[in-house]
Design a protein around this motif. Structure first.
Motif, short mmCIF file in Angstrom:
data_model
loop_
_atom_site.label_atom_id
_atom_site.label_comp_id
_atom_site.label_asym_id
_atom_site.label_seq_id
_atom_site.Cartn_x
_atom_site.Cartn_y
_atom_site.Cartn_z
N GLN A 163 51.80 24.79 28.29
CA GLN A 163 50.71 24.02 29.10
C GLN A 163 50.41 23.29 28.05
N GLN A 164 50.15 22.14 28.64
CA GLN A 164 48.37 21.04 27.95
C GLN A 164 47.50 22.35 28.01
N GLY A 165 46.56 22.24 26.40
CA GLY A 165 45.30 23.28 26.71
C GLY A 165 45.90 24.46 26.36
N ASP A 166 47.55 24.92 26.25
CA ASP A 166 47.61 26.72 25.93
C ASP A 166 47.03 27.20 24.54
N VAL A 167 46.47 27.97 23.94
CA VAL A 167 46.74 29.05 22.71
C VAL A 167 47.47 29.81 22.80
N VAL A 168 49.04 29.91 22.82
CA VAL A 168 50.46 31.03 22.55
C VAL A 168 50.33 30.89 20.91
N VAL A 169 50.50 31.95 20.59
CA VAL A 169 50.26 32.92 19.63
C VAL A 169 51.37 33.99 19.53
N LEU A 170 52.66 33.88 18.54
CA LEU A 170 53.57 34.68 18.37
C LEU A 170 53.64 35.93 17.54
N VAL A 171 53.10 36.73 17.31
CA VAL A 171 53.12 37.37 16.94
C VAL A 171 54.49 38.66 16.77
N GLY A 172 55.08 39.58 16.18
CA GLY A 172 56.19 40.36 15.45
C GLY A 172 56.27 40.28 14.33
N PRO A 173 57.21 41.36 13.43
CA PRO A 173 57.06 41.92 12.27
C PRO A 173 58.01 40.79 11.43
N SER A 174 58.33 41.09 10.25
CA SER A 174 58.59 39.78 9.81
C SER A 174 60.27 39.84 9.62
N GLY A 175 60.58 38.56 9.91
CA GLY A 175 62.31 38.70 10.22
C GLY A 175 62.43 38.16 11.13
N SER A 176 61.66 37.98 12.28
CA SER A 176 61.28 38.71 13.45
C SER A 176 62.51 37.03 14.02
N GLY A 177 61.92 35.77 13.56
CA GLY A 177 62.33 34.68 14.09
C GLY A 177 61.44 33.97 14.44
N LYS A 178 59.90 34.23 14.06
CA LYS A 178 58.99 33.30 14.68
C LYS A 178 58.46 32.02 13.72
N THR A 179 58.79 32.05 12.84
CA THR A 179 58.55 30.63 11.78
C THR A 179 60.25 29.63 12.25
N THR A 180 60.60 30.36 12.00
CA THR A 180 62.01 29.70 11.84
C THR A 180 62.16 28.89 13.49
N LEU A 181 61.80 29.62 14.38
CA LEU A 181 61.39 29.09 16.01
C LEU A 181 60.39 27.84 15.65
N LEU A 182 59.59 27.62 15.07
CA LEU A 182 58.70 26.49 14.62
C LEU A 182 58.96 25.19 14.11
N ARG A 183 60.04 25.83 12.93
CA ARG A 183 60.73 24.66 12.35
C ARG A 183 61.30 23.87 12.97
N CYS A 184 62.29 24.98 14.07
CA CYS A 184 63.29 24.20 14.27
C CYS A 184 62.36 23.75 15.87
N LEU A 185 60.85 24.06 16.12
CA LEU A 185 60.67 22.98 17.35
C LEU A 185 60.32 21.21 16.74
N ASN A 186 59.99 21.16 15.56
CA ASN A 186 59.71 19.90 14.86
C ASN A 186 60.64 19.43 13.84
#
Length: 251
Positions: free
Chosen positions: A25-48
């Motif tokens: 939602q607008q104004g949210d600060v959402v933090v993705l945590v998890g072990p390396s290789g869990s897909g966090k960075t890939t998700l960001l790159r797909c969103l952009n």
């Protein structure tokens, strides 16, 4: 403001994202945590659209797209709504801090140089670099370079800023200065999606924490829900390894 559904991505035979659903939602600060290789960075790159998802849909405000088949005009429209802060800065080495910040305004937004310069100066002042605007990246510390990267994102006035482990390339003594800037931006109501290993930042600033593992969202909720009262055993295992001992009392 941003909703994604069933986002999947593989590299060869390796499934990196296995069906991600997330609403911000607008104004949210959402933090993705998890072990390396869990897909966090890939998700960001797909969103952009730095990576093209194999499957899934996304709605940015009123714009709905098929992430696997989005047309160039839709990708351009989404990139107008987002900004990306990279873990390794990605600054132009032959341009000053101010020129790095104004490049997107002049080239991408077709803004006049005078207006772009004024906005760039304001953005650099906001991240505490008003006295460094005419220096080149080689003349700046890692923390200062990352703050230039944040100013470059902020100056675009995006609907959401995507942060990909913004402190991971920094010396420990430089981490705090970058996190302080991010906290200030969050307090101003900027919508943020942050991949980080800085658990203290997540606990203090995030209003929504997402724990990912093996390409899936395992658990999500408020910082208190995830860090103090996790429900899934996999979340508890991860937190026992990354949180200070005093937090292990709860998990």
């Amino acid at each position: 403001m941003l909703t994604i559904s069933n986002v999947k991505k593989s590299f060869g035979s390796s499934a990196i994202l296995k069906g991600i659903d997330l609403t911000i939602q607008q104004g949210d600060v959402v933090v993705l945590v998890g072990p390396s290789g869990s897909g966090k960075t890939t998700l960001l790159r797909c969103l952009n659209f730095l990576e093209r998802a194999d499957e899934g849909s996304a709605t940015f405000g009123e714009l709905a797209v098929d992430m696997a088949k989005a047309a160039k005009k839709d990708i351009h429209a989404i990139r107008q709504k987002t900004a990306f802060v990279f873990q390794n800065y990605h600054l132009f080495t032959n341009k000053t801090a101010l020129e790095n910040v104004t490049e997107g305004l002049i080239i991408g937004r077709k803004m006049s140089k005078d207006i772009a310069r004024k906005k760039g100066e304001e953005a650099l002042k906001r991240v505490g670099l008003a006295d460094k605007m005419h220096l080149y990246p080689s003349q700046l510390s890692g923390g200062q370079q990352q703050r230039v990267g944040i100013a470059r994102a902020v100056v675009l006035e995006p609907s959401i800023i995507l942060f990909d482990e913004p402190t991971s390339a920094l010396d420990p003594e430089r981490v705090g200065e970058v996190l302080d800037v991010m906290k200030s931006i969050a307090k101003d109501g900027t919508t943020m999606l942050v991949v980080t290993h800085e658990m203290s930042f997540a606990k203090e600033v995030a209003n929504h924490v997402v724990f990912m593992d093996d390409g899936l969202i395992v658990e999500q909720g408020s910082a208190d829900d995830v860090f103090v009262h996790p429900k899934h055993e996999r979340t508890k295992q991860f937190l026992r390894r990354v949180l200070p001992d005093e937090y292990n009392f709860y998990i």
